[in-house]
Design a protein around this motif. Structure first.
Motif, PDB file in Angstrom:
ATOM      1  N   ARG A   1       0.841  -1.195   0.000  1.00 44.61           N
ATOM      2  CA  ARG A   1       0.000   0.000   0.000  1.00 44.61           C
ATOM      3  C   ARG A   1       0.875   1.243   0.000  1.00 44.61           C
ATOM      4  NH1 ARG A   1      -4.645   1.705   3.924  1.00 44.61           N
ATOM      5  NH2 ARG A   1      -3.688   0.231   5.347  1.00 44.61           N
ATOM      6  N   LEU A   2       0.624   2.093  -0.950  1.00 45.20           N
ATOM      7  CA  LEU A   2       1.342   3.362  -1.029  1.00 45.20           C
ATOM      8  C   LEU A   2       0.336   4.505  -1.097  1.00 45.20           C
ATOM      9  CD1 LEU A   2       4.516   4.440  -1.979  1.00 45.20           C
ATOM     10  CD2 LEU A   2       3.057   5.228  -3.813  1.00 45.20           C
ATOM     11  N   PRO A   3       0.106   5.165   0.032  1.00 49.27           N
ATOM     12  CA  PRO A   3      -0.738   6.359  -0.009  1.00 49.27           C
ATOM     13  C   PRO A   3       0.039   7.475  -0.719  1.00 49.27           C
ATOM     14  CG  PRO A   3      -0.596   5.443   2.219  1.00 49.27           C
ATOM     15  CD  PRO A   3       0.493   4.809   1.408  1.00 49.27           C
ATOM     16  N   ILE A   4      -0.606   8.058  -1.702  1.00 46.96           N
ATOM     17  CA  ILE A   4       0.094   9.028  -2.555  1.00 46.96           C
ATOM     18  C   ILE A   4       0.035  10.423  -1.931  1.00 46.96           C
ATOM     19  CG2 ILE A   4      -0.028  10.188  -4.808  1.00 46.96           C
ATOM     20  CD1 ILE A   4      -1.127   7.442  -5.877  1.00 46.96           C
ATOM     21  N   ASP A   5       1.219  11.012  -1.703  1.00 46.27           N
ATOM     22  CA  ASP A   5       1.203  12.375  -1.176  1.00 46.27           C
ATOM     23  C   ASP A   5       1.580  13.426  -2.214  1.00 46.27           C
ATOM     24  OD1 ASP A   5       4.030  12.065  -1.091  1.00 46.27           O
ATOM     25  OD2 ASP A   5       3.900  11.310   0.981  1.00 46.27           O
ATOM     26  N   ARG A   6       2.106  13.003  -3.359  1.00 47.56           N
ATOM     27  CA  ARG A   6       2.414  13.951  -4.439  1.00 47.56           C
ATOM     28  C   ARG A   6       2.229  13.248  -5.766  1.00 47.56           C
ATOM     29  NH1 ARG A   6       8.207  16.229  -4.671  1.00 47.56           N
ATOM     30  NH2 ARG A   6       8.603  14.175  -3.776  1.00 47.56           N
ATOM     31  N   SER A   7       1.811  13.994  -6.770  1.00 46.74           N
ATOM     32  CA  SER A   7       1.825  13.436  -8.122  1.00 46.74           C
ATOM     33  C   SER A   7       2.158  14.562  -9.080  1.00 46.74           C
ATOM     34  CB  SER A   7       0.483  12.797  -8.449  1.00 46.74           C
ATOM     35  OG  SER A   7      -0.397  13.733  -9.008  1.00 46.74           O
ATOM     36  N   PHE A   8       2.926  14.233 -10.063  1.00 47.52           N
ATOM     37  CA  PHE A   8       3.326  15.253 -11.038  1.00 47.52           C
ATOM     38  C   PHE A   8       3.723  14.557 -12.331  1.00 47.52           C
ATOM     39  CE2 PHE A   8       6.671  14.265  -8.014  1.00 47.52           C
ATOM     40  CZ  PHE A   8       7.728  13.869  -8.829  1.00 47.52           C
ATOM     41  N   THR A   9       3.947  15.362 -13.340  1.00 45.09           N
ATOM     42  CA  THR A   9       4.369  14.802 -14.622  1.00 45.09           C
ATOM     43  C   THR A   9       5.837  15.138 -14.831  1.00 45.09           C
ATOM     44  OG1 THR A   9       2.185  15.293 -15.452  1.00 45.09           O
ATOM     45  CG2 THR A   9       3.837  14.715 -17.086  1.00 45.09           C
ATOM     46  N   MET A  10       6.598  14.140 -15.215  1.00 47.31           N
ATOM     47  CA  MET A  10       8.000  14.405 -15.533  1.00 47.31           C
ATOM     48  C   MET A  10       8.177  14.275 -17.032  1.00 47.31           C
ATOM     49  SD  MET A  10      10.551  12.883 -12.713  1.00 47.31           S
ATOM     50  CE  MET A  10      11.943  12.382 -13.711  1.00 47.31           C
ATOM     51  N   ARG A  11       8.715  15.330 -17.626  1.00 44.91           N
ATOM     52  CA  ARG A  11       8.898  15.336 -19.070  1.00 44.91           C
ATOM     53  C   ARG A  11       9.623  14.067 -19.512  1.00 44.91           C
ATOM     54  NH1 ARG A  11       8.260  20.030 -22.098  1.00 44.91           N
ATOM     55  NH2 ARG A  11       8.427  21.317 -20.239  1.00 44.91           N
ATOM     56  N   GLY A  12       9.015  13.390 -20.468  1.00 45.32           N
ATOM     57  CA  GLY A  12       9.648  12.182 -20.999  1.00 45.32           C
ATOM     58  C   GLY A  12       9.330  10.925 -20.196  1.00 45.32           C
ATOM     59  N   PHE A  13       8.758  11.077 -19.011  1.00 45.20           N
ATOM     60  CA  PHE A  13       8.433   9.899 -18.193  1.00 45.20           C
ATOM     61  C   PHE A  13       6.938   9.713 -17.985  1.00 45.20           C
ATOM     62  CE2 PHE A  13      12.819  10.590 -17.038  1.00 45.20           C
ATOM     63  CZ  PHE A  13      13.312   9.313 -16.938  1.00 45.20           C
TER      64      PHE A  13
ATOM     65  N   THR B   1       4.956   7.282   1.090  1.00 45.51           N
ATOM     66  CA  THR B   1       5.636   6.356   1.983  1.00 45.51           C
ATOM     67  C   THR B   1       5.011   4.984   1.749  1.00 45.51           C
ATOM     68  OG1 THR B   1       5.892   8.117   3.601  1.00 45.51           O
ATOM     69  CG2 THR B   1       6.184   5.858   4.384  1.00 45.51           C
ATOM     70  N   LEU B   2       5.848   4.035   1.349  1.00 42.52           N
ATOM     71  CA  LEU B   2       5.334   2.682   1.126  1.00 42.52           C
ATOM     72  C   LEU B   2       5.090   2.078   2.510  1.00 42.52           C
ATOM     73  CD1 LEU B   2       4.641   0.480  -0.888  1.00 42.52           C
ATOM     74  CD2 LEU B   2       7.050  -0.142  -0.985  1.00 42.52           C
ATOM     75  N   ILE B   3       3.819   2.087   2.926  1.00 44.29           N
ATOM     76  CA  ILE B   3       3.557   1.696   4.316  1.00 44.29           C
ATOM     77  C   ILE B   3       3.550   0.188   4.522  1.00 44.29           C
ATOM     78  CG2 ILE B   3       2.396   3.831   5.002  1.00 44.29           C
ATOM     79  CD1 ILE B   3      -0.265   2.384   4.628  1.00 44.29           C
ATOM     80  N   ALA B   4       3.376  -0.576   3.423  1.00 46.98           N
ATOM     81  CA  ALA B   4       3.417  -2.032   3.566  1.00 46.98           C
ATOM     82  C   ALA B   4       3.751  -2.665   2.223  1.00 46.98           C
ATOM     83  CB  ALA B   4       2.069  -2.560   4.066  1.00 46.98           C
ATOM     84  N   GLY B   5       4.319  -3.857   2.286  1.00 48.32           N
ATOM     85  CA  GLY B   5       4.571  -4.632   1.083  1.00 48.32           C
ATOM     86  C   GLY B   5       5.761  -4.143   0.281  1.00 48.32           C
ATOM     87  N   GLN B   6       5.735  -4.481  -1.007  1.00 51.28           N
ATOM     88  CA  GLN B   6       6.829  -4.160  -1.926  1.00 51.28           C
ATOM     89  C   GLN B   6       6.246  -3.667  -3.231  1.00 51.28           C
ATOM     90  OE1 GLN B   6       9.193  -7.550  -2.845  1.00 51.28           O
ATOM     91  NE2 GLN B   6      10.560  -7.204  -1.101  1.00 51.28           N
ATOM     92  N   ILE B   7       7.018  -2.880  -3.920  1.00 51.75           N
ATOM     93  CA  ILE B   7       6.655  -2.559  -5.303  1.00 51.75           C
ATOM     94  C   ILE B   7       7.868  -2.891  -6.168  1.00 51.75           C
ATOM     95  CG2 ILE B   7       6.002  -0.767  -6.946  1.00 51.75           C
ATOM     96  CD1 ILE B   7       4.542   0.686  -4.762  1.00 51.75           C
ATOM     97  N   ASN B   8       7.610  -3.613  -7.245  1.00 56.99           N
ATOM     98  CA  ASN B   8       8.681  -3.973  -8.168  1.00 56.99           C
ATOM     99  C   ASN B   8       8.464  -3.301  -9.508  1.00 56.99           C
ATOM    100  OD1 ASN B   8       9.834  -6.150  -6.419  1.00 56.99           O
ATOM    101  ND2 ASN B   8       7.775  -6.990  -6.760  1.00 56.99           N
ATOM    102  N   GLU B   9       9.553  -3.024 -10.156  1.00 61.38           N
ATOM    103  CA  GLU B   9       9.466  -2.510 -11.512  1.00 61.38           C
ATOM    104  C   GLU B   9       8.692  -3.527 -12.358  1.00 61.38           C
ATOM    105  OE1 GLU B   9      13.105  -0.437 -13.306  1.00 61.38           O
ATOM    106  OE2 GLU B   9      12.771  -2.152 -14.633  1.00 61.38           O
ATOM    107  N   GLY B  10       7.752  -3.042 -13.149  1.00 64.11           N
ATOM    108  CA  GLY B  10       6.975  -3.944 -13.999  1.00 64.11           C
ATOM    109  C   GLY B  10       5.672  -4.420 -13.365  1.00 64.11           C
ATOM    110  N   ASP B  11       5.508  -4.188 -12.064  1.00 62.37           N
ATOM    111  CA  ASP B  11       4.267  -4.613 -11.390  1.00 62.37           C
ATOM    112  C   ASP B  11       3.041  -3.958 -12.005  1.00 62.37           C
ATOM    113  OD1 ASP B  11       5.461  -6.230  -9.565  1.00 62.37           O
ATOM    114  OD2 ASP B  11       5.235  -4.890  -7.833  1.00 62.37           O
TER     115      ASP B  11
END
Ligand SMILES: Nc1nc2c(ncn2[C@@H]2O[C@H](COP(=O)(O)OP(=O)(O)O)[C@@H](O)[C@H]2O)c(=O)[nH]1
Ligand SMILES: [Mg+2]
Length: 637
Positions: free
Chosen positions: A181-193, A200-210
């Protein structure tokens, strides 16, 4: 993996929180142009500190009372709080408010940092330390380190780093019992991304490609890239400040307060039950119908409170159970902490812990039992909590998906809890769906009772149609329950299911030709006997079956159930036609007598029967209100 902890600052405006973070990390957490221009922190800012075998992520929060909502978006996920108090000002209103918030959020570790040491003499410093001790007495910071530093001269900063190392080594890793679980505290656009979110990732894991789900919207997103502490990583773990580059979503569709979670695992809610504590300093009680601001995770939502306690209020300094209906959906699971602020003026009045994330509307007369269940949910016994959820689900049952959404537990945790709950016999599992033992027993009993009642009503019917049973008692239950109840009852020998009907085992099925003949002749015997009814054994014998035949008695019961025979007294039965005829003659007799009266002797004559029959028949007629007893006579009504 190097250990990571998150430290949040807390404290009054201008007490040197941002300067402290800069002195420790070299990073200016005031990143917004407006923050730089005005020299105050408006929104949460971030910085990292590498302490060798410990990585510290700082969340620097604004101290101004107007920006508490921003402070709360960051404060929910921290491991450790650094309560900052300026030596020249000592404890101020937001020192207290931030500290209250930390307590309400259940933050259990931290330290007190007295800043601006360079501005005061020893005497004043001692005074501030005393006030800090007074503030934290009896709280989780009671025995915490208190350190005086100067961000200007650098005094105490190295010592502070050593204290942070010490605290870091004592801080346990985050529980592995909860899904990502990741409660989002900011969101924005990055040019090219494209879209980037942080939190703050409060629990678990996040992997690239998930593949993850963005809640409450329910949008599926793909993790294109990950950053932790400013470096590209393949995996981010619980307790890390994490930036996620998302594919499959436009950044315009993302806002602070949303969460990332595994696909199909958590579900937003708009009504939850919670244990709430109201601060002693709150200006008034929390009452039903009051509109409040709920800060949960990084989200802020408006909600309507319903106090579940007797009297409908929770007074300042007290705790109680409350139902919150939010005006927009939020993600919440059992045990989530949240803060309650007054709608206006905006100030922190209390906080709480989510118990039932998908609550039902409690009727007034069910409040006491609802309270008992909620009170029991505050414990930490997961098998018991699971059983309580199953209990609350009644005959609808509790599928795994429901349990996942309510708890955020991983599958391993759920399986362990299910196993334990099954072992102690609190729940029954039917094809993967849980149901409380009482609800299951109740369903079984209802089925048995209904089938029995059916036999009673229609003794000649083979049994009750399955569909009738299903519609009557399983309309809201999964079909698995119906199948299981029937097969359970079959195994226990209580029921027999045959194609489309269900019957009691002892129910005699549709009559055979032989039984039909017996039934007909038994009826004829009684009809012919008219008011000189034979005894039961005589009747059975005359009908051609054994005087003591239990089978014959069942056939007799069929005649009674169908109304052909009437039980007048004990084992004395009469054919209905004979009784109807008697009634008719009695009324004719009464018509010829002015007082409409008849005595026993006259009755015996009229009916042509002996006293043996006369008395029971008269009593029967009294009971049926054909006659009324008056002394030795009967009045025909
Ligand atoms: N003399 C002195 N001034 C400080 C110290 N720390 C911060 N300040 C000043 O106090 C003011 C407020 O600091 P800031 O870090 O923005 O406070 P915040 O609102 O708590 O983040 C700024 O002008 C800082 O330069 C310190 O240790 N000594
Ligand atoms: Mg600041």
């Amino acid at each position: 993996m190097t250990k990571s902890i998150i430290i949040g600052t807390a404290g009054h405006i201008d007490h040197g929180k941002t300067a402290l973070v800069r002195a420790l990390t070299g990073i200016d957490a005031d990143r917004l142009p407006e923050e730089k221009r005005r020299g105050i922190t408006i929104d949460i800012g971030f910085a990292e500190l590498d302490l060798g075998d410990l990585r510290v992520g700082f969340i620097d929060v604004p101290g101004h009372e107007r920006f508490i909502k921003n402070m709360l978006a960051g404060a929910h996920g921290i491991d450790v709080v650094a309560l900052v108090i300026a030596a020249d000002e000592s404890v101020m209103p937001q020192t207290r408010e931030h500290f209250d918030i930390c307590r309400l959020l259940g933050i259990s570790r931290g330290l007190v940092v007295i800043t601006k040491k360079d501005l005061v003499d020893d005497e004043l410093m001692e005074l501030v330390q005393t006030e800090a001790r007074e503030l934290t007495a009896g709280s989780f910071l009671d025995n915490a380190p208190v350190i005086a530093v100067s961000a200007r001269t650098g005094e105490g900063i190295e010592e502070l780093k050593n204290i942070l190392r010490e605290i870091g080594s004592q801080t346990p890793a985050r529980s592995a019992d909860f899904v990502t679980r990741l409660p989002i505290d900011r969101s924005f656009t990055m040019r090219g991304f494209g879209a980037v979110v942080t939190g703050t990732l409060i629990a678990g894991q996040i992997n690239e490609g998930d593949e993850l789900e963005l809640l409450p919207a329910g949008t599926r997103v793909r993790v294109r890239g990950l950053q932790v502490h400013g470096a590209q990583v393949k995996t981010a773990g619980a307790g890390q400040r994490t930036a996620v580059n998302l594919g499959g979503v436009d950044s315009a569709a993302i806002e602070r307060g949303m969460s990332l979670a595994p696909v199909g695992r958590l579900r937003p809610t708009q009504i939850f039950d919670a244990q709430v504590r109201i601060l002693p300093e709150a200006p008034r009680s929390l009452r039903s119908r009051q509109r409040v601001r709920v800060h949960i995770g990084a989200a802020e939502v408006l909600a309507r409170a319903r106090v579940l306690e007797e009297g409908g209020e929770i007074k300042p300094g007290q705790a109680g159970l409350v139902q919150l209906r939010t005006e927009s959906p939020v993600v919440a699971v059992l045990g989530d902490r949240f803060i309650i602020r007054a709608y206006s003026p905006q100030l922190t009045i209390g906080g709480g812990e989510v118990l039932d994330a998908f609550a039902s509307r409690h009727r007034a007369r069910e409040l006491a039992s609802a309270r008992a269940v909620l009170q029991a949910l505050t414990g930490s016994d997961r098998a018991a909590q699971l059983s309580l959820f199953a209990h609350g689900a009644g005959n609808v049952g509790l599928p795994r998906a429901e349990l996942r959404a309510r708890t955020g537990w991983t599958d391993e945790v759920i399986e362990a809890a299910v196993k334990e709950a099954l072992a102690v016999g609190k729940v029954v599992e039917v094809e993967g769906i849980l149901i409380s033992r009482e609800s299951f027993a109740e369903l079984k009993q209802q089925v048995v009772d209904e089938v029995s009642a059916h036999h009673q009503r229609e003794p000649l019917s083979r049994g009750l149609a399955r569909e009738v049973l299903r519609e009557r008692f399983f309309a809201h239950s999964p079909t698995e329950f119906f199948r299981s109840v029937i097969s359970n009852l079959e195994k226990e020998g209580a029921l027999i299911a045959e194609k489309d009907v269900v019957r009691r085992r002892e129910h005699t099925r549709a009559l055979s030709d032989e039984d039909t003949r017996l039934k007909d002749s038994l009826e004829k015997v009684y009809k012919a006997a008219a008011l000189s009814a034979p005894s039961l054994s005589e009747a059975l014998e005359r009908a051609g079956t054994g005087a003591a035949s239990p089978h014959g008695r069942k056939i007799l019961q069929l005649l009674i159930d169908s109304g052909a025979l009437v039980k007048v007294h004990g084992e004395m039965f009469f054919h209905r036609a004979a009784l109807d005829d008697l009634t008719k003659r009695l009324r004719e007799y009464a018509g010829q007598h002015a007082d409409r009266a008849i005595d026993v002797a006259a009755f015996k004559d009229l009916a042509g029967i002996s006293r043996k029959y006369a008395i029971p028949l008269l009593e029967y007629l009294d009971q049926k209100r054909v006659t009324r007893r008056e002394g030795d006579r009967r009045i025909v009504l």
